[in-house]
Motif scaffolding. Sequence first.
Motif, PDB file in Angstrom:
ATOM      1  N   ILE A 387       0.875  -1.171   0.000  1.00  0.00           N
ATOM      2  CA  ILE A 387       0.000   0.000   0.000  1.00  0.00           C
ATOM      3  C   ILE A 387       0.913   1.222   0.000  1.00  0.00           C
ATOM      4  CG2 ILE A 387      -1.929   1.158   1.122  1.00  0.00           C
ATOM      5  CD1 ILE A 387      -2.508  -1.416   2.623  1.00  0.00           C
ATOM      6  N   ALA A 388       0.842   2.031  -1.063  1.00  0.00           N
ATOM      7  CA  ALA A 388       1.779   3.139  -1.241  1.00  0.00           C
ATOM      8  C   ALA A 388       1.022   4.440  -1.452  1.00  0.00           C
ATOM      9  CB  ALA A 388       2.709   2.876  -2.418  1.00  0.00           C
ATOM     10  N   VAL A 389       1.688   5.537  -1.090  1.00  0.00           N
ATOM     11  CA  VAL A 389       1.150   6.890  -1.307  1.00  0.00           C
ATOM     12  C   VAL A 389       1.554   7.341  -2.702  1.00  0.00           C
ATOM     13  CG1 VAL A 389       1.155   9.277  -0.518  1.00  0.00           C
ATOM     14  CG2 VAL A 389       1.296   7.413   1.152  1.00  0.00           C
ATOM     15  N   GLN A 390       0.573   7.651  -3.545  1.00  0.00           N
ATOM     16  CA  GLN A 390       0.825   8.084  -4.918  1.00  0.00           C
ATOM     17  C   GLN A 390       0.706   9.591  -5.089  1.00  0.00           C
ATOM     18  OE1 GLN A 390       1.892   6.104  -7.331  1.00  0.00           O
ATOM     19  NE2 GLN A 390       1.850   4.387  -5.901  1.00  0.00           N
ATOM     20  N   GLY A 391       0.324  10.283  -4.079  1.00  0.00           N
ATOM     21  CA  GLY A 391       0.129  11.728  -4.167  1.00  0.00           C
ATOM     22  C   GLY A 391      -0.899  12.148  -3.149  1.00  0.00           C
ATOM     23  N   PHE A 392      -1.539  13.288  -3.424  1.00  0.00           N
ATOM     24  CA  PHE A 392      -2.538  13.814  -2.502  1.00  0.00           C
ATOM     25  C   PHE A 392      -3.820  14.102  -3.264  1.00  0.00           C
ATOM     26  CE2 PHE A 392       1.527  14.521  -0.557  1.00  0.00           C
ATOM     27  CZ  PHE A 392       1.295  14.177   0.762  1.00  0.00           C
ATOM     28  N   GLN A 393      -4.915  13.947  -2.567  1.00  0.00           N
ATOM     29  CA  GLN A 393      -6.221  14.009  -3.224  1.00  0.00           C
ATOM     30  C   GLN A 393      -6.575  15.419  -3.662  1.00  0.00           C
ATOM     31  OE1 GLN A 393      -8.879  12.278  -0.372  1.00  0.00           O
ATOM     32  NE2 GLN A 393      -7.936  10.256  -0.470  1.00  0.00           N
ATOM     33  N   VAL A 394      -6.369  16.400  -2.825  1.00  0.00           N
ATOM     34  CA  VAL A 394      -6.678  17.780  -3.178  1.00  0.00           C
ATOM     35  C   VAL A 394      -5.541  18.656  -2.704  1.00  0.00           C
ATOM     36  CG1 VAL A 394      -9.181  17.562  -3.178  1.00  0.00           C
ATOM     37  CG2 VAL A 394      -7.992  18.039  -1.034  1.00  0.00           C
ATOM     38  N   GLY A 395      -5.451  19.854  -3.281  1.00  0.00           N
ATOM     39  CA  GLY A 395      -4.403  20.781  -2.892  1.00  0.00           C
ATOM     40  C   GLY A 395      -4.543  22.074  -3.665  1.00  0.00           C
ATOM     41  N   SER A 396      -4.152  23.196  -3.039  1.00  0.00           N
ATOM     42  CA  SER A 396      -4.268  24.484  -3.694  1.00  0.00           C
ATOM     43  C   SER A 396      -3.276  24.624  -4.829  1.00  0.00           C
ATOM     44  CB  SER A 396      -4.052  25.603  -2.670  1.00  0.00           C
ATOM     45  OG  SER A 396      -2.764  25.464  -2.066  1.00  0.00           O
ATOM     46  N   VAL A 397      -2.135  23.930  -4.727  1.00  0.00           N
ATOM     47  CA  VAL A 397      -1.129  23.978  -5.788  1.00  0.00           C
ATOM     48  C   VAL A 397      -0.902  22.545  -6.259  1.00  0.00           C
ATOM     49  CG1 VAL A 397       1.122  24.841  -6.463  1.00  0.00           C
ATOM     50  CG2 VAL A 397      -0.108  25.936  -4.580  1.00  0.00           C
ATOM     51  N   GLY A 398      -1.864  22.008  -6.996  1.00  0.00           N
ATOM     52  CA  GLY A 398      -1.725  20.649  -7.492  1.00  0.00           C
ATOM     53  C   GLY A 398      -1.590  19.671  -6.351  1.00  0.00           C
ATOM     54  N   ASN A 399      -0.611  18.793  -6.467  1.00  0.00           N
ATOM     55  CA  ASN A 399      -0.351  17.796  -5.428  1.00  0.00           C
ATOM     56  C   ASN A 399       0.869  18.144  -4.592  1.00  0.00           C
ATOM     57  OD1 ASN A 399      -2.491  16.049  -5.882  1.00  0.00           O
ATOM     58  ND2 ASN A 399      -1.448  15.038  -7.575  1.00  0.00           N
ATOM     59  N   GLU A 400       1.326  19.401  -4.702  1.00  0.00           N
ATOM     60  CA  GLU A 400       2.527  19.781  -3.981  1.00  0.00           C
ATOM     61  C   GLU A 400       2.218  19.963  -2.499  1.00  0.00           C
ATOM     62  OE1 GLU A 400       5.546  19.906  -5.135  1.00  0.00           O
ATOM     63  OE2 GLU A 400       4.926  19.364  -7.151  1.00  0.00           O
ATOM     64  N   VAL A 401       3.037  19.345  -1.658  1.00  0.00           N
ATOM     65  CA  VAL A 401       2.951  19.523  -0.215  1.00  0.00           C
ATOM     66  C   VAL A 401       4.344  19.889   0.273  1.00  0.00           C
ATOM     67  CG1 VAL A 401       2.579  18.383   1.989  1.00  0.00           C
ATOM     68  CG2 VAL A 401       1.015  17.957   0.106  1.00  0.00           C
ATOM     69  N   PHE A 402       4.471  21.012   0.957  1.00  0.00           N
ATOM     70  CA  PHE A 402       5.763  21.470   1.468  1.00  0.00           C
ATOM     71  C   PHE A 402       5.546  22.006   2.871  1.00  0.00           C
ATOM     72  CE2 PHE A 402       9.169  24.444   2.228  1.00  0.00           C
ATOM     73  CZ  PHE A 402      10.266  23.794   1.699  1.00  0.00           C
ATOM     74  N   PRO A 403       6.412  21.602   3.824  1.00  0.00           N
ATOM     75  CA  PRO A 403       7.571  20.717   3.672  1.00  0.00           C
ATOM     76  C   PRO A 403       7.175  19.246   3.560  1.00  0.00           C
ATOM     77  CG  PRO A 403       7.360  21.420   5.944  1.00  0.00           C
ATOM     78  CD  PRO A 403       6.327  22.181   5.176  1.00  0.00           C
ATOM     79  N   GLU A 404       8.170  18.418   3.336  1.00  0.00           N
ATOM     80  CA  GLU A 404       7.946  16.987   3.124  1.00  0.00           C
ATOM     81  C   GLU A 404       7.176  16.386   4.293  1.00  0.00           C
ATOM     82  OE1 GLU A 404      10.534  12.836   2.664  1.00  0.00           O
ATOM     83  OE2 GLU A 404      11.542  14.763   2.873  1.00  0.00           O
ATOM     84  N   PRO A 405       6.071  15.685   4.017  1.00  0.00           N
ATOM     85  CA  PRO A 405       5.280  15.119   5.114  1.00  0.00           C
ATOM     86  C   PRO A 405       5.887  13.831   5.664  1.00  0.00           C
ATOM     87  CG  PRO A 405       4.237  14.633   3.020  1.00  0.00           C
ATOM     88  CD  PRO A 405       5.435  15.482   2.710  1.00  0.00           C
ATOM     89  N   LEU A 406       5.498  13.530   6.872  1.00  0.00           N
ATOM     90  CA  LEU A 406       5.870  12.281   7.532  1.00  0.00           C
ATOM     91  C   LEU A 406       4.671  11.344   7.442  1.00  0.00           C
ATOM     92  CD1 LEU A 406       7.785  10.600   9.382  1.00  0.00           C
ATOM     93  CD2 LEU A 406       6.676  11.727  11.324  1.00  0.00           C
ATOM     94  N   PHE A 407       4.861  10.160   6.864  1.00  0.00           N
ATOM     95  CA  PHE A 407       3.781   9.182   6.703  1.00  0.00           C
ATOM     96  C   PHE A 407       3.894   8.117   7.780  1.00  0.00           C
ATOM     97  CE2 PHE A 407       4.581  10.826   2.404  1.00  0.00           C
ATOM     98  CZ  PHE A 407       3.307  11.289   2.091  1.00  0.00           C
ATOM     99  N   THR A 408       2.767   7.851   8.449  1.00  0.00           N
ATOM    100  CA  THR A 408       2.719   6.841   9.503  1.00  0.00           C
ATOM    101  C   THR A 408       1.541   5.909   9.226  1.00  0.00           C
ATOM    102  OG1 THR A 408       3.606   8.433  11.097  1.00  0.00           O
ATOM    103  CG2 THR A 408       2.603   6.436  11.990  1.00  0.00           C
ATOM    104  N   TRP A 409       1.807   4.590   9.279  1.00  0.00           N
ATOM    105  CA  TRP A 409       0.789   3.580   8.986  1.00  0.00           C
ATOM    106  C   TRP A 409       0.379   2.879  10.281  1.00  0.00           C
ATOM    107  CZ3 TRP A 409      -0.928   3.080   3.958  1.00  0.00           C
ATOM    108  CH2 TRP A 409      -0.147   3.693   2.969  1.00  0.00           C
ATOM    109  N   THR A 410      -0.918   2.709  10.465  1.00  0.00           N
ATOM    110  CA  THR A 410      -1.453   1.948  11.592  1.00  0.00           C
ATOM    111  C   THR A 410      -2.620   1.100  11.100  1.00  0.00           C
ATOM    112  OG1 THR A 410      -2.894   3.794  12.190  1.00  0.00           O
ATOM    113  CG2 THR A 410      -0.780   3.629  13.354  1.00  0.00           C
TER     114      THR A 410
END
Length: 501
Positions: A387-410
């Motif tokens: 199960i992988a993150v391919q991007g982000f569902q919504v965003g004001s500037v495309g799929n850009e997220v800054f700064p780099e997010p931390l992904f945690t799985w539970t």
Amino acid sequence: MVGIKQSRNGELLKTDGVGDLLQNTGKMTVFSLCFLLCADLLDLAVGYLTVTIEPLPAVVVGDTVTLKCNFKTDGRLREIVWFRVTEGGTIKQKIFTYDAMFNTNYSHMEDYRRREDLVYQSTVRLPEVRIADNGPYECHVGIYDRATREKVVLASGSVFLDVMAPPLSISVVAADTPAPFSRYRAQNFTLMCIVSGGKPAPVVYFKRDGEVIEVIPYTESEGGGGGGGEGRGFAGVRGPRPLISRDLDDTKLRKSLSLLDADGKPGRLHTESPSHGRAPGPEPSPATEAIPETVVSREFPRWVQSSDPLYYFHNTLVPLKNGTSEVRAMLTWTLNPQLDNDALFSCEVKHPALSMPMQAEVTLAAPRGPRLSMTPTRAKVGDTVRIAVQGFQVGSVGNEVFPEPLFTWTRVGGRLLDGSAEKDGSELVLDRVPAELNGSMYRCTAQNPLGSTDTHTRLIVFENPSMRKGAPNQSNAASSSGIAGLTVAVAAILTVTLAVT
């Protein structure tokens, strides 16, 4: 003989010869006269030579440069030699030589004793200069000694060639990322602008939404090199204060379905320490899960911050081997997710080799729901599921997220397949999934200093044809038929033996 009349006490005095002249005038001595005569003879024998090099303005890498050496003499030219000086003057590399011995292009003097000024110019062309061409250059000129042609009189001049290089790259990164998001305390945030390849070092400054940021220079406690030297033109008049000076409040946090456990009670928040969560209980049945396939929940801070933050500025200069430098400028302030989210920050560079400022910009943005993909799409018992993150569902500037997010799985309502409570990374790997995981829900939490969001996905596990329940029964039947055949063979052998007897 020379006759000179001089009035002394009203009488005419008549003297003859140089000796009488020196004795009566009192203005010259025999020694001074001899010195002048010898200097005149020496000048006639040796001649004179002056060398000057035209000064050069700073040039840019890639330009074509012409070095001009002007010299003035009344003698006969012997040679012109250009040198490039390196290693602090200890090494002189010859780059051009003109030997006048075999060149007849020189001036013959009609009167040997008459002074005649001959003006020459020697030029050296350096096409497409590089940083390595930076440094001093010397022009050496030699003329023949008039007394003897075996001696050469030398004179030289020097000039410094200053080669500038514009920055090659500029980038803006966030320091100390990825980092978790905290609802309960204010966080310091640092933007780092890295400018590499410039000579001399460029001037770096920051802007927010197109406006130059008023900063407070500071020096790192580790003894970093000259904090804020380049940015004092933008420094504020306020004295340094602690970076964090904020009050907490009791703003209520709206609960979302992703924060409820199977009993409808608040579960452990992903931004809290695992030690504060409750002990894992028995896993609920996936059929009773009241969580939809995808839940996007935003977490907001529980503290209030002033709208006038203090920006602290610091930069360091790192010399590079090729003669250029790398500048690292850092802007630090107390982050306000409500005000700083979607804010445009830019790092700009001024340099004498640039006709206009060089810039790099980033937009601060909190993650807004990771878009997940699962492979294989139709998982079977015993498969390895990713199960992988391919991007982000919504965003004001495309799929850009800054700064780099931390992904945690539970795993909702239980632990992960390997027994751990959570995993970090943009991908979750489930090795050889068992049938018991069918219908289980997995939560991906994406968080950066601006906020946090959750996305859920459900795992559906299908039966594996190669691992059917009837497969063991078939193997048992095969073994039973083998035993029965062996029994029949033994009985036939016994029958034959009895018949023979």
